[in-house]
Design a protein around this motif. Structure first.
Motif, PDB file in Angstrom:
ATOM      1  N   LEU A  46       0.642  -0.832   0.203  1.00 12.03           N
ATOM      2  CA  LEU A  46      -0.017  -0.342  -0.280  1.00 12.03           C
ATOM      3  C   LEU A  46       0.874   1.590   0.245  1.00 12.03           C
ATOM      4  N   TYR A  47       1.990   0.871   0.836  1.00  9.64           N
ATOM      5  CA  TYR A  47       2.983   2.648   0.514  1.00  9.64           C
ATOM      6  C   TYR A  47       2.976   2.735  -0.557  1.00  9.64           C
ATOM      7  N   ASP A  48       3.941   1.427  -1.154  1.00 11.86           N
ATOM      8  CA  ASP A  48       4.229   1.970  -2.697  1.00 11.86           C
ATOM      9  C   ASP A  48       3.500   1.871  -3.643  1.00 11.86           C
ATOM     10  N   LYS A  49       2.461   1.552  -3.540  1.00 13.43           N
ATOM     11  CA  LYS A  49       1.486   2.385  -4.881  1.00 13.43           C
ATOM     12  C   LYS A  49       1.055   3.563  -4.242  1.00 13.43           C
ATOM     13  N   VAL A  50       0.448   4.127  -2.677  1.00 14.84           N
ATOM     14  CA  VAL A  50       0.417   5.476  -2.526  1.00 14.84           C
ATOM     15  C   VAL A  50       1.424   6.085  -3.279  1.00 14.84           C
ATOM     16  N   HIS A  51       2.459   5.779  -3.218  1.00 12.78           N
ATOM     17  CA  HIS A  51       3.389   6.988  -3.460  1.00 12.78           C
ATOM     18  C   HIS A  51       3.704   6.663  -5.321  1.00 12.78           C
ATOM     19  N   GLU A  52       3.510   5.539  -5.508  1.00 17.50           N
ATOM     20  CA  GLU A  52       3.744   5.441  -7.060  1.00 17.50           C
ATOM     21  C   GLU A  52       2.766   6.573  -7.340  1.00 17.50           C
ATOM     22  N   ILE A  53       1.472   6.818  -7.460  1.00 19.11           N
ATOM     23  CA  ILE A  53       0.586   7.699  -7.769  1.00 19.11           C
ATOM     24  C   ILE A  53       0.908   9.541  -7.212  1.00 19.11           C
ATOM     25  N   GLY A  54       1.112   9.175  -6.137  1.00 17.33           N
ATOM     26  CA  GLY A  54       2.247  10.884  -5.966  1.00 17.33           C
ATOM     27  C   GLY A  54       1.208  11.310  -4.725  1.00 17.33           C
ATOM     28  N   GLY A  55       0.853  10.670  -3.875  1.00 17.78           N
ATOM     29  CA  GLY A  55       0.605  10.604  -2.101  1.00 17.78           C
ATOM     30  C   GLY A  55       1.217  10.233  -0.788  1.00 17.78           C
ATOM     31  N   LEU A  56       1.167  10.649   0.011  1.00 20.36           N
ATOM     32  CA  LEU A  56       1.045   9.841   1.160  1.00 20.36           C
ATOM     33  C   LEU A  56       0.553   8.901   2.105  1.00 20.36           C
ATOM     34  N   PHE A  57       1.563   8.666   2.573  1.00 21.64           N
ATOM     35  CA  PHE A  57       1.481   7.271   4.096  1.00 21.64           C
ATOM     36  C   PHE A  57       1.650   7.808   5.027  1.00 21.64           C
ATOM     37  N   VAL A  58       0.396   7.044   5.742  1.00 18.75           N
ATOM     38  CA  VAL A  58      -0.010   7.663   7.055  1.00 18.75           C
ATOM     39  C   VAL A  58      -0.021   6.335   8.499  1.00 18.75           C
ATOM     40  N   PRO A  59       0.613   5.229   8.910  1.00 16.94           N
ATOM     41  CA  PRO A  59      -0.348   4.361   9.289  1.00 16.94           C
ATOM     42  C   PRO A  59      -1.393   5.361  10.591  1.00 16.94           C
TER      43      PRO A  59
ATOM     44  N   ASP B   7      11.623   0.322  11.141  1.00 15.02           N
ATOM     45  CA  ASP B   7      11.691   0.497   9.494  1.00 15.02           C
ATOM     46  C   ASP B   7      10.438   0.451   9.056  1.00 15.02           C
ATOM     47  N   ILE B   8       9.582   0.865   9.550  1.00 17.31           N
ATOM     48  CA  ILE B   8       8.287   1.238   8.692  1.00 17.31           C
ATOM     49  C   ILE B   8       8.472   1.933   7.513  1.00 17.31           C
ATOM     50  N   LYS B   9       7.816   1.667   6.384  1.00 17.55           N
ATOM     51  CA  LYS B   9       7.477   2.213   5.283  1.00 17.55           C
ATOM     52  C   LYS B   9       6.147   3.755   5.306  1.00 17.55           C
ATOM     53  N   ALA B  10       6.905   4.527   5.747  1.00 12.42           N
ATOM     54  CA  ALA B  10       5.587   6.061   6.194  1.00 12.42           C
ATOM     55  C   ALA B  10       6.331   6.726   6.090  1.00 12.42           C
ATOM     56  N   ASP B  11       5.607   8.267   5.901  1.00  7.75           N
ATOM     57  CA  ASP B  11       5.659   9.508   5.826  1.00  7.75           C
ATOM     58  C   ASP B  11       5.854  10.623   7.064  1.00  7.75           C
ATOM     59  N   ALA B  12       4.990   9.881   8.030  1.00 10.35           N
ATOM     60  CA  ALA B  12       4.349  10.335   9.444  1.00 10.35           C
ATOM     61  C   ALA B  12       4.234   8.970   9.862  1.00 10.35           C
ATOM     62  N   LEU B  13       3.909   8.725  11.667  1.00 14.24           N
ATOM     63  CA  LEU B  13       2.815   7.836  12.118  1.00 14.24           C
ATOM     64  C   LEU B  13       2.130   9.208  13.376  1.00 14.24           C
ATOM     65  N   GLU B  14       0.693   8.236  12.446  1.00 16.17           N
ATOM     66  CA  GLU B  14      -0.103   8.859  13.919  1.00 16.17           C
ATOM     67  C   GLU B  14      -0.438   8.402  15.275  1.00 16.17           C
ATOM     68  N   ILE B  15      -0.495   9.176  16.213  1.00 19.43           N
ATOM     69  CA  ILE B  15      -0.359   8.787  17.493  1.00 19.43           C
ATOM     70  C   ILE B  15      -1.567   9.307  18.100  1.00 19.43           C
TER      71      ILE B  15
ATOM     72  N   LYS C 252       5.991  18.324   2.346  1.00 19.92           N
ATOM     73  CA  LYS C 252       7.609  19.097   2.993  1.00 19.92           C
ATOM     74  C   LYS C 252       7.724  19.379   4.379  1.00 19.92           C
ATOM     75  N   THR C 253       6.200  19.712   4.838  1.00 23.31           N
ATOM     76  CA  THR C 253       5.970  19.767   6.452  1.00 23.31           C
ATOM     77  C   THR C 253       6.640  17.908   7.569  1.00 23.31           C
ATOM     78  N   LEU C 254       5.489  17.210   6.715  1.00 22.09           N
ATOM     79  CA  LEU C 254       5.836  15.835   6.547  1.00 22.09           C
ATOM     80  C   LEU C 254       7.459  15.714   6.727  1.00 22.09           C
ATOM     81  N   LYS C 255       7.715  15.547   5.863  1.00 21.90           N
ATOM     82  CA  LYS C 255       9.978  15.552   6.038  1.00 21.90           C
ATOM     83  C   LYS C 255      10.085  16.454   6.731  1.00 21.90           C
ATOM     84  N   GLY C 256       9.995  17.185   7.321  1.00 23.61           N
ATOM     85  CA  GLY C 256       9.965  18.349   8.259  1.00 23.61           C
ATOM     86  C   GLY C 256      11.505  19.623   7.648  1.00 23.61           C
ATOM     87  N   GLU C 257      11.501  19.433   6.750  1.00 19.88           N
ATOM     88  CA  GLU C 257      12.316  20.206   5.104  1.00 19.88           C
ATOM     89  C   GLU C 257      12.521  22.042   6.395  1.00 19.88           C
ATOM     90  N   ASP C 258      13.238  22.540   5.982  1.00 20.16           N
ATOM     91  CA  ASP C 258      13.756  24.032   5.896  1.00 20.16           C
ATOM     92  C   ASP C 258      12.479  24.239   7.348  1.00 20.16           C
TER      93      ASP C 258
END
Length: 258
Positions: free
Chosen positions: A142-155, A175-183, A235-241
């Motif tokens: 699912l992570y791979d598919k979401v990213h293939e389409i251009g989306g973001l994946f957050v368990p 090592d979970i494949k995710a752009d962020a984690l929801e608590i 970019k915010t999920l990545k913590g950029e700049d």
């Protein structure tokens, strides 16, 4: 240039989710978000995106930035959120869902209605298949598919006692494949990290998981970013700049009515 702060509830269900209250129409959700002075919301129905576009239209008319999303039930029966930038991506992922959701008819008396409504709350149709079923696709795929389409994946609500990474896997993989984690909305980030210190470099979100109008904004996070766009959100999920997410804002949204 300093970042700007945007109040966000990134996990909201509509009347299309079988567990969503019948008052959770797109127009009612936007009205509630506006009363609470939310800047950003995400529509994340169970295994469907079909109520997103009308909510985005109403949100735009009312100054609310609506992110198109979905809450996926994975093959492991863990929940994960996916967010998409545009209609093309939403349509592509909806097609993927339609290919992988089991054809189990919804039992309205047992699970609830799955209604598609317009901006005037007129019923346009119903989803035939039970939307809380698990797709036949695992987390990594699912992570791979979401990213293939251009989306973001957050368990989603990763430490919740049910339908989460913890409940289904017994732990949150480092090592979970995710752009962020929801608590889970019931736990503070600092308390979560006492148990899961190995995840401290991850980005976290926290939201209401609202199925009822009065729950919207009950828990929210603050997106500190430079503008109100999906690219900034990415970019915010990545913590950029200097961008970051505050999961424990001091201000409670119920105090902002008026």
């Amino acid at each position: 240039m300093p970042t700007k702060s945007y109040r966000a509830d990134l996990h909201i269900h509509t009347v299309l989710s079988p567990c969503g209250d019948l008052y959770m129409s797109p127009s009612a959700i936007i009205e509630q978000a506006k009363k609470l002075h939310l800047d950003v919301i995400a529509i994340t129905d169970h295994n469907t995106t079909r109520q997103v576009k009308v909510t985005q239209q109403i949100g735009k008319e009312n100054g609310i930035f609506v992110i198109g999303g979905v809450e996926i039930t994975t093959q492991e029966e863990a929940h994960a959120l996916a967010y998409f930038e545009n209609d093309e991506q939403l349509d592509a992922f909806q097609e993927f869902i339609d290919e992988h959701i089991p054809h189990i008819p919804n039992d309205e008396e047992r699970f609830g209605y799955q209604l598609i409504v317009d901006k005037d709350e007129e019923i346009l149709g119903e989803e035939e298949w039970l939307l809380i079923s698990a797709l036949d696709v695992d987390l990594d795929t699912l992570y791979d598919k979401v990213h293939e389409i251009g989306g973001l994946f957050v368990p989603a609500h990763v430490n919740k006692p049910a339908s989460s990474l913890m409940s289904q896997l017994g732990f949150v993989p480092p090592d979970i494949k995710a752009d962020a984690l929801e608590i889970s909305k019931h736990v503070k980030k600092e308390d979560f990290l006492k148990k899961f210190a190995y995840l401290k470099k991850r980005t976290f979100t926290k939201s209401s998981d609202a199925h009822f109008l009065h729950i919207i904004g009950e828990v929210h996070c603050v997106l500190n970013m430079y503008d109100l766009t999906f690219d900034e959100f990415r970019k915010t999920l990545k913590g950029e700049d200097g961008r970051f997410i505050d999961t424990e804002p001091k201000e409670k949204l119920q105090l902002l009515y008026g």
